[in-house]
Design an enzyme around this catalytic site. Structure first.
Site, short mmCIF file in Angstrom:
data_model
loop_
_atom_site.label_atom_id
_atom_site.label_comp_id
_atom_site.label_asym_id
_atom_site.label_seq_id
_atom_site.Cartn_x
_atom_site.Cartn_y
_atom_site.Cartn_z
N GLY A 1 19.47 -73.22 -26.51
CA GLY A 1 20.78 -73.83 -26.23
C GLY A 1 20.84 -74.29 -24.79
O GLY A 1 19.91 -74.09 -24.01
N GLY B 1 23.84 -75.10 -21.42
CA GLY B 1 25.20 -75.01 -20.91
C GLY B 1 25.39 -75.95 -19.75
O GLY B 1 24.60 -76.87 -19.53
N GLY B 2 26.46 -75.71 -18.97
CA GLY B 2 26.79 -76.61 -17.87
C GLY B 2 25.74 -76.60 -16.77
O GLY B 2 25.49 -77.62 -16.13
N MET B 3 25.07 -75.43 -16.55
CA MET B 3 24.11 -75.34 -15.45
C MET B 3 22.69 -75.07 -15.92
O MET B 3 21.74 -75.43 -15.24
CB MET B 3 24.52 -74.23 -14.47
CG MET B 3 25.77 -74.52 -13.67
SD MET B 3 26.13 -73.15 -12.56
CE MET B 3 24.64 -73.05 -11.60
N VAL C 1 18.53 -72.58 -22.08
CA VAL C 1 17.99 -71.29 -22.51
C VAL C 1 16.88 -71.53 -23.54
O VAL C 1 17.08 -72.29 -24.51
CB VAL C 1 19.09 -70.39 -23.11
CG1 VAL C 1 18.50 -69.04 -23.51
CG2 VAL C 1 20.22 -70.19 -22.11
N LYS D 1 16.42 -68.31 -19.14
CA LYS D 1 17.54 -69.18 -18.74
C LYS D 1 17.14 -69.89 -17.46
O LYS D 1 16.96 -69.26 -16.42
CB LYS D 1 18.80 -68.34 -18.52
CG LYS D 1 20.01 -69.13 -18.06
CD LYS D 1 21.21 -68.19 -17.87
CE LYS D 1 22.42 -68.93 -17.34
NZ LYS D 1 23.57 -68.02 -17.12
N ASP E 1 34.59 -64.73 -15.73
CA ASP E 1 34.54 -65.74 -16.80
C ASP E 1 34.35 -65.06 -18.15
O ASP E 1 33.56 -65.50 -18.99
CB ASP E 1 33.41 -66.73 -16.54
CG ASP E 1 33.58 -68.03 -17.35
OD1 ASP E 1 34.72 -68.33 -17.75
OD2 ASP E 1 32.58 -68.73 -17.57
#
Length: 848
Positions: free
Chosen positions: A23, A25-27, A30, A45, A137
């Site tokens: 997957g 994400g924003g940064m 993975v 990651k 978060d």
């Protein structure tokens, strides 16, 4: 080691073989990988290649350092850190399962299973908190649930150690997801572990009740943030009618607005859930038994501390939250300043003008020293009786009016202050005292503080400290202030005066407010973004100088509302809203911000909502300019006529009426309206509109003279540079036109403002940079599909690109909205008259 390399199956650093992507994400991205050395699956990651930089790398390293300290079964473990050049990756425990968000969607879980998960989350969270780490978060997407039902907290990317001063986010930006934030995090306040408990409460609410505690709907992120900071959550009983009181009270406590109202720790929440889990579930029905409440109120001896806590949750929890909100709720006050009445003679040439300015400034500063209060802009019509003024104020939604009456004889003045309720015209409070007219600076603070004392103690803030100026400096300040309170033109010389005074009196709050007013007036005529940046720097420097923090926030918000920094605007707006500012004040600021960024429909909606609460000149003004941008000329005319009747000497309304007449082809009417404005009061915008009238009348030399005069004082005015270039085209001076279009391109290189990019698209088209021009105009049409200004530019761009059908399409739309042939005299438009693709409607409308 980069992303592309990781997707291969080579073994890196002699240990890890990447198999596939899990997957992104924003940064980070993975990957599923195998630890060849230990023969186990891991998750890697990695920081995305396009996110490399000091801030992104710092966040990754921070996450690694924090995870290295966390060794707990309910927290995803860190095994290794891989670094090469500026690339960084974290080797982590592979969790075979789903996120809690997916788990809630896919599982028809029992109440016992839900409580077990919450207890595990509490244990993991408690471990982090014991080590001084707050997650910041926490949300269902950042909690993994294994196939065996074990909850594991992950993504500590923006977590913060309480013993560290991490600077991983820029000023005015709040890290995290809005739906996962506590009120204090949204407001940018200092955080402790109880911030995570609010997020835990949101998770528990959704898991147990099947709904989120706050309705998002189609609200913007800003509106949703405001709801979290100021509106109560949906009562758990509404989402789950059968929820027992102890559990509902626990959710209410977790979702309390103030940290001190929440449970003291994740451990305490765990103990409460454990007690309910062991003793409060009927194993046959999986429903709470009636004995739960009794158990919590009269606990066993070994549960005395837990029982006491939950008894408070049950009996007092809801009362504390709802009762506190009720007891501390202050109805919004909208305060207007009535014209100062002076009887007698004040010694000195311009002394009476300065006296009126001083009194108005003193009274106008009072609302900033009151909670839940806002100043309403009010200028009475001429020859209107006192009773009629109060009636109009009541219709405007004004709750309180402040009136000052002065009886002066040479140096001595007696002043009487009154707080009046427009709804019944009664005087609620009043005060009087004597002062000397040569001591008006001292009088200003006395008047301001006396006006504050006319209101209930519940509304009063701590009084502002006085910051006295030399008498000569104070007189210079009043002269500038008298300009900002009227339609007089202000300029760099006025800013220079205020900057000098700020340097000498850095704790004087009024100086910063006045400076902001002057800047906004100048910016409206020049669009000088550097001036906004400079002002924000001055306001930020003032924060440690003793000036009022709320007033500085309001000044910052006003500057941010016309800037390109949308995140900064929303952050400051949330902070101000959390302080209980009346909604009309905030809606006006938001309407202005949306208009600046070209979202005219949204801005119009906010303007109308603000006007319904507070029908002031400014709120009407934003309705009009949005209607104008959307080509709703009839609606705009109707409101303008009302505004001009109410405010005959507010020349801004006359200027907009001139624009409407101009855009609908009534050029003679437009010229009459614009020239009715006294020449000394014509700002660059009025002069520009008058120049456009001359341009559309075919008086190109006269138009050029006006434009060049404006550019002489505001050389970076994009509108003027563009209109000057167009005028040179009509005068067949192509070389000068191209020079000005090139200047537009240079000035707009990094701008995100819709209008700036609109000018840029036109300039690119005229300099034959066709692909870039068309790409930009397509973006603008997507962002502001209803804007007549953008469509006019689009028609011009497509005509210059010889895409005749597209140009014809936009011209037909503009003609249907009432735009007349005078607007299409530029050579680019006239080329369509020679093209077979041009429709009959366009030919009849624009071709000579």
């Amino acid at each position: 080691m980069d992303v592309v390399a990781l997707e291969k199956t080579d073994v890196y650093q002699g240990r890890y073989r990447v198999e596939r992507t899990l997957g992104a994400g924003g940064m980070g991205v993975v990957y599923l990988a195998e630890d060849v050395k230990l023969g186990r699956k891991v998750a890697i990651k990695q920081l995305r290649s396009d996110m490399t930089g000091n801030s992104a790398e710092a966040r990754f390293r921070s996450e690694a350092q924090l995870l290295a300290r966390l060794n707990h079964p309910n927290i995803v473990r860190l095994y290794d850190v891989l670094e090469e050049d500026h690339n960084i990756a974290l080797v982590m425990e592979l969790v075979e399962g789903v996120t809690l968000k997916e788990w809630m969607r896919e599982h028809n879980a029992t109440l016992a299973e839900k409580l077990d998960l919450l207890m595990q989350i509490c244990q993991g969270l408690g471990k982090a908190h014991c080590l001084g780490i707050i997650h910041r978060d926490l949300k269902p997407e950042n909690i993994l649930v294994t196939n065996d039902g074990v909850a594991k907290i992950t993504d500590f990317g923006i977590a913060k150690a309480l013993d560290c001063d991490q600077q991983l986010t820029r000023e005015d930006h709040i890290a995290g997801s809005v739906q996962a934030m506590s009120p204090e995090q949204l407001q940018g306040a200092p955080l402790d572990a109880r911030s995570d408990l609010f997020s835990l409460g949101s998770i528990a609410y959704e898991l147990l009740c099947g709904y989120k505690p706050f309705e998002r709907g189609d609200k913007s992120a800003l509106a949703f943030a405001q709801q979290i900071t100021s509106k109560p959550h949906i009562p758990p009983q509404h989402a789950w009618p059968e929820i027992p009181k102890p559990l509902a009270a626990l959710l209410d406590r977790l979702l309390a607005k103030r940290p001190e109202q929440r449970p003291e720790s994740a451990e305490r929440v765990f103990e409460a859930l454990e007690l309910v889990r062991k003793h409060g579930i009927d194993r046959n029905t999986l429903q709470y038994s009636e004995t739960v409440t009794q158990l919590l109120i009269k606990p066993r001896k070994k549960r005395r501390l837990i029982g006491s806590t939950l008894a408070i949750l049950t009996i007092v929890g809801a009362f504390v939250f709802w009762g506190w909100k009720t007891l501390t709720y202050l109805p919004s006050q909208y305060i207007a300043i009535l014209p100062t009445q002076i009887n007698g003679v004040v010694q000195g040439g311009d002394m009476e003008i300065l006296m009126r300015t001083m009194v108005r400034q003193a009274l106008s500063s009072a609302p900033s020293q009151l909670k839940s209060s806002a100043l309403v802009s009010y200028t009475p019509e001429k020859n209107v009786s006192y009773e009629e003024q109060l009636r109009k104020l009541q219709n405007k939604g004004v709750t309180d009016a402040l009136l000052a009456r002065l009886d002066c004889m040479q140096l001595r003045c007696n002043i009487e202050l009154q707080r009046i309720k427009p709804s019944d015209s009664e005087i609620r409070q009043q005060a009087s005292f004597v002062f000397l007219s040569d001591k008006i600076q001292e009088a200003q603070y006395t008047i301001s503080n006396s006006a504050v004392r006319l209101f209930s103690k519940n509304y009063r803030k701590k009084p502002n400290a006085s910051s006295k100026m030399d008498p000569e400096d104070y007189s210079r300040y009043l002269v500038v202030l008298s300009k900002t309170d009227s339609d007089q033109i202000v300029g760099p010389a006025d800013l220079k005066v205020l900057e000098e005074l700020i340097g000498k009196y850095p704790a004087n709050t009024n100086l910063y407010s006045s400076y902001t007013k002057v800047v906004l007036k100048i910016w409206g005529a020049t669009n000088d973004s550097q001036l906004l940046t400079k002002t924000l720097g001055i306001l930020t420097s003032a924060e440690g100088m003793g000036a009022d923090k709320t007033a500085l926030l309001e000044a910052k918000l006003a500057i941010k509302s016309v800037s390109q920094d949308r995140q900064g605007f929303e952050s400051i707006l949330a902070k101000i809203e959390a302080q209980g500012h009346p909604s009309a004040h905030l809606l006006t600021q938001f309407a202005r911000h949306q208009y600046i960024h070209g979202d005219y429909k949204q801005s119009l909606a906010f303007s109308k909502e603000a006007t319904a609460l507070n029908p002031s000149f400014n709120n009407y003004y934003y309705i009009v300019i949005n209607e104008l941008a959307l080509a709703n000329y009839d609606s705009a005319r109707k409101i303008l006529k009302k505004m001009i009747n109410m405010y005959p000497e507010r020349w801004k309304a006359h200027n907009i009426l001139g624009v409407i007449e101009l855009e609908t082809g009534n050029l003679d009417s437009a010229e009459n309206v614009l020239t009715s404005i006294p020449e000394a009061l014509r700002d660059p915008i009025t002069k520009s509109n008058l120049g456009t009238v001359y341009f559309l009348q075919g008086k190109y030399e006269l138009a050029l003279q006006v434009y060049l005069e404006i550019l002489n004082s505001t050389p970076n005015n994009l509108r003027m540079i563009t209109q000057t270039a167009e005028t040179y085209l009509m005068l067949s001076n192509v070389e000068s036109a191209q020079t000005h279009f090139q200047k537009v391109i240079n000035l707009t290189e990094n701008s995100t403002f819709l209008k700036d990019r609109q000018f840029r698209a036109e300039a690119l088209a005229y300099l034959s940079m066709t692909p870039a021009s068309i790409a930009l105009i397509k973006d603008l049409l997507r962002e502001a599909p209803e804007s007549t200004y953008v469509k006019h530019t689009a028609a011009q761009v497509y005509a210059l690109a010889e895409e005749w059908q597209s140009a014809n399409y936009h011209l037909e739309d503009l003609i249907s909205k009432g735009m007349t042939k005078e607007w299409f005299t530029l050579p680019a438009f006239q080329q369509l008259c020679l093209q077979p693709q041009t429709s009959q409607v366009v030919r009849e409308s624009i071709c000579h």
